[in-house]
Design a protein around this motif. Structure first.
Motif, PDB file in Angstrom:
ATOM      1  N   HIS A  56     -42.399 -63.949 -12.475  1.00 42.89           N
ATOM      2  CA  HIS A  56     -42.505 -63.122 -13.677  1.00 42.89           C
ATOM      3  C   HIS A  56     -43.940 -62.919 -14.169  1.00 42.89           C
ATOM      4  N   ASP A  57     -44.827 -63.867 -13.970  1.00 44.41           N
ATOM      5  CA  ASP A  57     -46.204 -63.748 -14.452  1.00 44.41           C
ATOM      6  C   ASP A  57     -47.235 -63.527 -13.349  1.00 44.41           C
ATOM      7  N   VAL A  58     -46.796 -63.174 -12.157  1.00 43.46           N
ATOM      8  CA  VAL A  58     -47.725 -62.995 -11.042  1.00 43.46           C
ATOM      9  C   VAL A  58     -48.764 -61.913 -11.346  1.00 43.46           C
ATOM     10  N   GLY A  59     -48.418 -60.957 -12.189  1.00 48.57           N
ATOM     11  CA  GLY A  59     -49.339 -59.875 -12.533  1.00 48.57           C
ATOM     12  C   GLY A  59     -50.564 -60.316 -13.322  1.00 48.57           C
ATOM     13  N   TYR A  60     -50.578 -61.558 -13.782  1.00 51.74           N
ATOM     14  CA  TYR A  60     -51.770 -62.096 -14.433  1.00 51.74           C
ATOM     15  C   TYR A  60     -52.872 -62.431 -13.431  1.00 51.74           C
ATOM     16  N   ALA A  61     -52.532 -62.569 -12.160  1.00 52.96           N
ATOM     17  CA  ALA A  61     -53.535 -62.931 -11.153  1.00 52.96           C
ATOM     18  C   ALA A  61     -54.695 -61.937 -11.224  1.00 52.96           C
ATOM     19  N   PRO A  62     -55.913 -62.435 -11.300  1.00 55.92           N
ATOM     20  CA  PRO A  62     -57.060 -61.543 -11.470  1.00 55.92           C
ATOM     21  C   PRO A  62     -57.122 -60.399 -10.463  1.00 55.92           C
ATOM     22  N   ARG A  63     -56.792 -60.651  -9.223  1.00 54.34           N
ATOM     23  CA  ARG A  63     -56.906 -59.586  -8.221  1.00 54.34           C
ATOM     24  C   ARG A  63     -55.830 -58.518  -8.381  1.00 54.34           C
ATOM     25  N   LEU A  64     -54.792 -58.815  -9.152  1.00 58.03           N
ATOM     26  CA  LEU A  64     -53.690 -57.868  -9.344  1.00 58.03           C
ATOM     27  C   LEU A  64     -53.778 -57.114 -10.667  1.00 58.03           C
ATOM     28  N   ALA A  65     -54.604 -57.558 -11.566  1.00 59.35           N
ATOM     29  CA  ALA A  65     -54.651 -57.024 -12.925  1.00 59.35           C
ATOM     30  C   ALA A  65     -55.369 -55.683 -12.979  1.00 59.35           C
ATOM     31  N   THR A  66     -54.673 -54.630 -12.591  1.00 59.17           N
ATOM     32  CA  THR A  66     -55.293 -53.301 -12.602  1.00 59.17           C
ATOM     33  C   THR A  66     -55.126 -52.591 -13.943  1.00 59.17           C
ATOM     34  N   THR A  67     -53.969 -52.715 -14.575  1.00 59.05           N
ATOM     35  CA  THR A  67     -53.765 -52.090 -15.892  1.00 59.05           C
ATOM     36  C   THR A  67     -54.024 -53.075 -17.022  1.00 59.05           C
ATOM     37  N   GLY A  68     -54.023 -54.366 -16.711  1.00 55.10           N
ATOM     38  CA  GLY A  68     -54.139 -55.384 -17.741  1.00 55.10           C
ATOM     39  C   GLY A  68     -52.816 -55.711 -18.409  1.00 55.10           C
ATOM     40  N   PHE A  69     -51.743 -55.098 -17.936  1.00 58.15           N
ATOM     41  CA  PHE A  69     -50.393 -55.370 -18.451  1.00 58.15           C
ATOM     42  C   PHE A  69     -49.626 -56.051 -17.335  1.00 58.15           C
ATOM     43  N   HIS A  70     -49.499 -57.366 -17.432  1.00 64.37           N
ATOM     44  CA  HIS A  70     -49.023 -58.163 -16.303  1.00 64.37           C
ATOM     45  C   HIS A  70     -47.629 -57.809 -15.788  1.00 64.37           C
ATOM     46  N   PRO A  71     -46.659 -57.394 -16.609  1.00 62.20           N
ATOM     47  CA  PRO A  71     -45.363 -57.026 -16.018  1.00 62.20           C
ATOM     48  C   PRO A  71     -45.480 -55.828 -15.067  1.00 62.20           C
ATOM     49  N   LEU A  72     -46.254 -54.844 -15.458  1.00 60.54           N
ATOM     50  CA  LEU A  72     -46.435 -53.652 -14.634  1.00 60.54           C
ATOM     51  C   LEU A  72     -47.264 -53.975 -13.383  1.00 60.54           C
ATOM     52  N   ASP A  73     -48.350 -54.700 -13.565  1.00 55.26           N
ATOM     53  CA  ASP A  73     -49.197 -55.060 -12.422  1.00 55.26           C
ATOM     54  C   ASP A  73     -48.439 -55.934 -11.425  1.00 55.26           C
ATOM     55  N   GLY A  74     -47.661 -56.884 -11.932  1.00 51.72           N
ATOM     56  CA  GLY A  74     -46.894 -57.764 -11.047  1.00 51.72           C
ATOM     57  C   GLY A  74     -45.808 -57.020 -10.293  1.00 51.72           C
ATOM     58  N   ALA A  75     -45.108 -56.132 -10.989  1.00 46.55           N
ATOM     59  CA  ALA A  75     -44.036 -55.361 -10.340  1.00 46.55           C
ATOM     60  C   ALA A  75     -44.604 -54.449  -9.259  1.00 46.55           C
ATOM     61  N   ARG A  76     -45.711 -53.799  -9.546  1.00 45.57           N
ATOM     62  CA  ARG A  76     -46.324 -52.926  -8.542  1.00 45.57           C
ATOM     63  C   ARG A  76     -46.766 -53.730  -7.317  1.00 45.57           C
ATOM     64  N   PHE A  77     -47.355 -54.870  -7.549  1.00 42.17           N
ATOM     65  CA  PHE A  77     -47.769 -55.739  -6.456  1.00 42.17           C
ATOM     66  C   PHE A  77     -46.567 -56.135  -5.597  1.00 42.17           C
ATOM     67  N   LEU A  78     -45.495 -56.576  -6.223  1.00 43.03           N
ATOM     68  CA  LEU A  78     -44.315 -57.006  -5.473  1.00 43.03           C
ATOM     69  C   LEU A  78     -43.700 -55.847  -4.697  1.00 43.03           C
ATOM     70  N   ARG A  79     -43.657 -54.689  -5.298  1.00 44.47           N
ATOM     71  CA  ARG A  79     -43.106 -53.506  -4.629  1.00 44.47           C
ATOM     72  C   ARG A  79     -44.026 -53.027  -3.511  1.00 44.47           C
ATOM     73  N   ASP A  80     -45.296 -52.863  -3.816  1.00 46.40           N
ATOM     74  CA  ASP A  80     -46.219 -52.215  -2.886  1.00 46.40           C
ATOM     75  C   ASP A  80     -46.725 -53.134  -1.774  1.00 46.40           C
ATOM     76  N   GLU A  81     -47.018 -54.377  -2.083  1.00 48.68           N
ATOM     77  CA  GLU A  81     -47.563 -55.279  -1.073  1.00 48.68           C
ATOM     78  C   GLU A  81     -46.490 -56.087  -0.345  1.00 48.68           C
ATOM     79  N   HIS A  82     -45.336 -56.255  -0.985  1.00 48.75           N
ATOM     80  CA  HIS A  82     -44.312 -57.109  -0.378  1.00 48.75           C
ATOM     81  C   HIS A  82     -42.987 -56.395  -0.118  1.00 48.75           C
ATOM     82  N   GLY A  83     -42.836 -55.166  -0.581  1.00 49.52           N
ATOM     83  CA  GLY A  83     -41.562 -54.471  -0.399  1.00 49.52           C
ATOM     84  C   GLY A  83     -40.391 -55.270  -0.949  1.00 49.52           C
ATOM     85  N   ALA A  84     -40.617 -55.927  -2.077  1.00 48.19           N
ATOM     86  CA  ALA A  84     -39.612 -56.825  -2.661  1.00 48.19           C
ATOM     87  C   ALA A  84     -38.362 -56.069  -3.102  1.00 48.19           C
ATOM     88  N   ASP A  85     -37.282 -56.812  -3.192  1.00 48.54           N
ATOM     89  CA  ASP A  85     -35.993 -56.307  -3.643  1.00 48.54           C
ATOM     90  C   ASP A  85     -36.152 -55.552  -4.966  1.00 48.54           C
TER      91      ASP A  85
END
Length: 187
Positions: A56-85
């Motif tokens: 849930h808080d993976v979007g706080y990771a500095p390398r992922l924080a593109t918008t500065g809003f961790h739910p959105l950054d984390g979800a994009r990371f999981l979708r785009d880099e991992h093809g997550a469910d």
């Protein structure tokens, strides 16, 4: 499949958070422990809630924080880099009433458009419960204490402060419903 998604989620969260944000990693581990407890009322979604809690808080990771809003950054990371469910990604994107904070940040349409809220209230509320009954250091707390801690850390007039004040009634109601479901669970 259950154990695999949980192990994968733990690995991803640990890689992204443990060295750069150790306190956030401690919180994440505590939230995941709460999810194990809550999973008993979710049946076939037990592994999903544990994975979502872990990520849930993976979007706080500095390398992922593109918008500065961790739910959105984390979800994009999981979708785009991992093809997550998709359900997992949508839970991460919308955890703990993120749409309200997205509105404060001018990102509501973006979040809702990319990651619509799941229409599975108990699953969504289970993640709220896990997050909002865990301290920043991973310990257990009440939702009331957690909200007070968040307000104290960010301040009433911050984006997070405004969001948490708006979300408080919803947080307390969600936590109450999950607690009632846990009490009603056959032993």
């Amino acid at each position: 499949m259950g154990d695999l998604i949980e192990e994968w989620a733990t690995l991803v969260a640990e890689v992204e958070l443990s060295s750069t944000l150790p306190r956030r990693w401690a919180h994440t581990q505590g939230v995941a422990k709460r999810a194990v407890l809550v999973s008993q009322v979710l049946g076939q979604d037990a592994s999903l809630i544990i994975a979502a809690a872990t990520l849930h808080d993976v979007g706080y990771a500095p390398r992922l924080a593109t918008t500065g809003f961790h739910p959105l950054d984390g979800a994009r990371f999981l979708r785009d880099e991992h093809g997550a469910d998709e359900r997992l990604v949508r839970l991460v994107a919308n955890h703990s009433f993120a749409l309200l904070e997205a509105e404060e940040r001018g990102l509501r349409e973006e979040l809702a458009g990319e990651f619509p809220l799941l229409e599975e209230p108990l699953l969504v509320e289970a993640l709220v419960y896990c997050d909002m009954t865990t301290t920043p250091d991973g310990g257990r707390t009440t939702a009331e204490e957690r909200v007070a801690e968040i307000l104290g850390r960010y301040g009433d007039d911050s984006v997070v402060g405004r969001f948490i004040r708006r979300a408080t009634p919803e947080i307390f109601a969600a936590v109450g419903r999950v607690e009632a479901a846990l009490v009603a669970q056959p032993r």
